[in-house]
Design a protein around this motif. Structure first.
Motif, PDB file in Angstrom:
ATOM      1  N   ALA A   1       0.825  -1.211   0.000  1.00  0.00           N
ATOM      2  CA  ALA A   1       0.000   0.000   0.000  1.00  0.00           C
ATOM      3  C   ALA A   1       0.857   1.259   0.000  1.00  0.00           C
ATOM      4  O   ALA A   1       0.598   2.209  -0.760  1.00  0.00           O
ATOM      5  CB  ALA A   1      -0.931  -0.017   1.209  1.00  0.00           C
ATOM      6  N   LEU A   2       1.879   1.278   0.848  1.00  0.00           N
ATOM      7  CA  LEU A   2       2.759   2.442   0.915  1.00  0.00           C
ATOM      8  C   LEU A   2       3.521   2.625  -0.397  1.00  0.00           C
ATOM      9  O   LEU A   2       3.677   3.747  -0.894  1.00  0.00           O
ATOM     10  CB  LEU A   2       3.736   2.302   2.081  1.00  0.00           C
ATOM     11  N   THR A   3       3.990   1.533  -0.968  1.00  0.00           N
ATOM     12  CA  THR A   3       4.742   1.611  -2.227  1.00  0.00           C
ATOM     13  C   THR A   3       3.861   2.148  -3.355  1.00  0.00           C
ATOM     14  O   THR A   3       4.288   2.997  -4.141  1.00  0.00           O
ATOM     15  CB  THR A   3       5.291   0.225  -2.612  1.00  0.00           C
ATOM     16  N   GLN A   4       2.636   1.669  -3.427  1.00  0.00           N
ATOM     17  CA  GLN A   4       1.717   2.158  -4.454  1.00  0.00           C
ATOM     18  C   GLN A   4       1.455   3.650  -4.289  1.00  0.00           C
ATOM     19  O   GLN A   4       1.457   4.415  -5.275  1.00  0.00           O
ATOM     20  CB  GLN A   4       0.398   1.382  -4.388  1.00  0.00           C
ATOM     21  N   TYR A   5       1.230   4.060  -3.052  1.00  0.00           N
ATOM     22  CA  TYR A   5       0.929   5.471  -2.814  1.00  0.00           C
ATOM     23  C   TYR A   5       2.141   6.347  -3.097  1.00  0.00           C
ATOM     24  O   TYR A   5       2.023   7.424  -3.708  1.00  0.00           O
ATOM     25  CB  TYR A   5       0.459   5.660  -1.373  1.00  0.00           C
ATOM     26  N   MET A   6       3.329   5.903  -2.681  1.00  0.00           N
ATOM     27  CA  MET A   6       4.544   6.680  -2.952  1.00  0.00           C
ATOM     28  C   MET A   6       4.787   6.803  -4.454  1.00  0.00           C
ATOM     29  O   MET A   6       5.252   7.847  -4.936  1.00  0.00           O
ATOM     30  CB  MET A   6       5.751   6.021  -2.289  1.00  0.00           C
ATOM     31  N   THR A   7       4.480   5.771  -5.213  1.00  0.00           N
ATOM     32  CA  THR A   7       4.659   5.830  -6.666  1.00  0.00           C
ATOM     33  C   THR A   7       3.787   6.931  -7.262  1.00  0.00           C
ATOM     34  O   THR A   7       4.228   7.703  -8.122  1.00  0.00           O
ATOM     35  CB  THR A   7       4.314   4.483  -7.315  1.00  0.00           C
ATOM     36  N   SER A   8       2.548   7.029  -6.784  1.00  0.00           N
ATOM     37  CA  SER A   8       1.660   8.082  -7.288  1.00  0.00           C
ATOM     38  C   SER A   8       2.156   9.471  -6.887  1.00  0.00           C
ATOM     39  O   SER A   8       2.046  10.422  -7.663  1.00  0.00           O
ATOM     40  CB  SER A   8       0.232   7.860  -6.777  1.00  0.00           C
ATOM     41  N   LEU A   9       2.746   9.589  -5.684  1.00  0.00           N
ATOM     42  CA  LEU A   9       3.257  10.889  -5.238  1.00  0.00           C
ATOM     43  C   LEU A   9       4.507  11.305  -6.024  1.00  0.00           C
ATOM     44  O   LEU A   9       4.705  12.487  -6.306  1.00  0.00           O
ATOM     45  CB  LEU A   9       3.576  10.847  -3.742  1.00  0.00           C
ATOM     46  N   VAL A  10       5.347  10.340  -6.365  1.00  0.00           N
ATOM     47  CA  VAL A  10       6.527  10.634  -7.185  1.00  0.00           C
ATOM     48  C   VAL A  10       6.100  11.223  -8.520  1.00  0.00           C
ATOM     49  O   VAL A  10       6.661  12.221  -9.002  1.00  0.00           O
ATOM     50  CB  VAL A  10       7.372   9.363  -7.390  1.00  0.00           C
ATOM     51  N   LEU A  11       5.082  10.619  -9.136  1.00  0.00           N
ATOM     52  CA  LEU A  11       4.586  11.126 -10.421  1.00  0.00           C
ATOM     53  C   LEU A  11       3.913  12.488 -10.264  1.00  0.00           C
ATOM     54  O   LEU A  11       3.979  13.340 -11.161  1.00  0.00           O
ATOM     55  CB  LEU A  11       3.603  10.127 -11.025  1.00  0.00           C
ATOM     56  N   LYS A  12       3.269  12.700  -9.124  1.00  0.00           N
ATOM     57  CA  LYS A  12       2.571  13.965  -8.883  1.00  0.00           C
ATOM     58  C   LYS A  12       3.544  15.117  -8.659  1.00  0.00           C
ATOM     59  O   LYS A  12       3.398  16.197  -9.255  1.00  0.00           O
ATOM     60  CB  LYS A  12       1.649  13.810  -7.671  1.00  0.00           C
ATOM     61  N   TYR A  13       4.544  14.918  -7.822  1.00  0.00           N
ATOM     62  CA  TYR A  13       5.410  16.020  -7.404  1.00  0.00           C
ATOM     63  C   TYR A  13       6.711  16.122  -8.219  1.00  0.00           C
ATOM     64  O   TYR A  13       7.325  17.196  -8.248  1.00  0.00           O
ATOM     65  CB  TYR A  13       5.759  15.872  -5.922  1.00  0.00           C
TER      66      TYR A  13
END
Length: 375
Positions: A327-339
């Protein structure tokens, strides 16, 4: 003695001479042309992982002075960057597209030990001499150890259908910014002194390198690296570089290297990296909103010529459930793409068990590479 490697004809995999059998239809080894040529057999990998990485001659040969770095370089962060930073400097002279890498083979262990010593211990020592009459304070003020380590890298190119030859050498000088003594307080070494001493030592080393068998008249790239204090958790950087042209035995001029590693988040009063810090704080807050109390996040940003180039994020976690890691890895991946849509980013998530997951995104990529470790 001239050092020459020979390669049999093999599609996309290259070999040299007699110790390894030829593979594929081509078996013709190149005949040694004269007795002054030292031939060895090497393999060049077909795959180049990234345009910034050199392909390495195989079998891999360790530098003779490699083990000395652990004793001479204080920070584990500096140990890696003194080599990686020299690769970046080298790539500006020796293009990774057509040059091949080998760890330094010309400065042997005995030579490295002598050069890193004080001239009062060995005549060819590059660090200043001391004597029994000097107090620890005198040594700190007048004769600190300036040079901590010497890194050598060798670069080769194809010189014929089945041969590669030495094309250039890079030398990195790791300079102390703080001098430590057992019986005296640590002493900071001024930047101007580090630069002057480093440039002076570089000139001496180039003259000595020209006399080493096999070096010849190839270009030599020199980089001066400023070590961080022992307590630092970010690496130092190269601050000056020069290229000694083919056949020359002295630098023609030095250029400033403008690189810096910055620990994120930075202090609130540091305006130099306000934008980077603001973005990083937003990412941290997003993570804490969904994973409260579980995660601490630290980043190391790399700047070159005052431009934000890359970011490494470390996330040590206190929970071990695989579902939570996913769950954390998936969310961090989305944040990397966002920021960081246009930046190079690496995210490492670890626990007491070791690495849990890794997220890697190259500059401009839309799809990061994600790996979740299994045990």
């Amino acid at each position: 003695m001239k050092r020459l490697f020979t390669i049999p004809v093999v599609a996309s995999v290259l070999f040299l001479g007699g110790c390894i059998p030829a593979i594929g239809p081509g078996k013709g080894d190149v005949i040694q042309e004269n007795d002054d040529v030292q031939q060895e057999t090497v393999l060049i990998p077909e795959v180049q992982l990234n345009e910034q990485y050199y392909r390495t001659l195989l079998p891999f040969k360790k530098s003779a002075s490699r083990g000395l770095i652990v004793n001479q370089v204080y920070s584990k962060y500096d140990i890696g960057e003194v080599e990686e930073g020299l690769l970046r400097l080298s790539s500006k002279k020796f293009n990774p597209k057509d040059h091949f890498f080998q760890e330094g083979q010309f400065i042997d262990e005995k030579t490295a030990i002598h050069w890193l010593s004080r001239s009062s211990k060995f005549d060819d020592g590059l660090n200043p001499p001391i004597n029994d009459k000097m107090s620890p304070q005198d040594i700190s003020e007048k004769a600190p150890v300036y040079l901590a380590h010497i890194v050598e890298q060798n670069y080769y190119v194809k010189t014929g259908d089945k041969k590669v030859g030495l094309a250039g050498i890079s030398i990195g000088l790791a300079m102390n910014s703080v001098f430590y003594q057992r019986d005296a307080a640590e002493a900071n070494i001024p930047d101007k002194t580090i630069q002057q001493q480093g440039m002076k030592m570089a000139e001496t080393i180039v003259k000595r390198m020209r006399k080493i068998d096999g070096v010849g008249d190839v270009p030599i790239t020199i980089g001066l690296f400023k070590q961080q204090p022992r307590s630092s958790i970010v690496p130092g950087t190269y601050f000056a570089t020069t290229v000694v042209d083919k056949g020359k035995d002295a630098p023609s001029g030095w250029k400033e290297v403008n690189e810096k590693f910055v620990l994120l988040p930075v202090a609130s009063n540091d305006n130099d990296y306000r934008d980077a810090n603001l973005t990083f704080e937003k990412l941290k807050q997003d993570v804490n909103d969904y994973f409260p109390g579980f995660v601490s996040i630290v980043g190391t940003a790399f700047y070159s010529d005052n431009n934000f180039k890359s970011l490494k994020i470390s996330i040590p976690i206190q929970f071990y459930g695989k579902n939570e890691v996913v769950a954390l890895t998936q969310y961090m991946t989305s944040l990397v793409l966002k920021y960081y849509p246009d930046n190079e980013v690496e995210v490492s998530i670890t626990s007491n068990n070791g690495p849990e997951s890794l997220i890697m995104k190259k500059s401009g990529e839309k799809e990061p590479t994600v790996h979740i470790y299994s045990y």
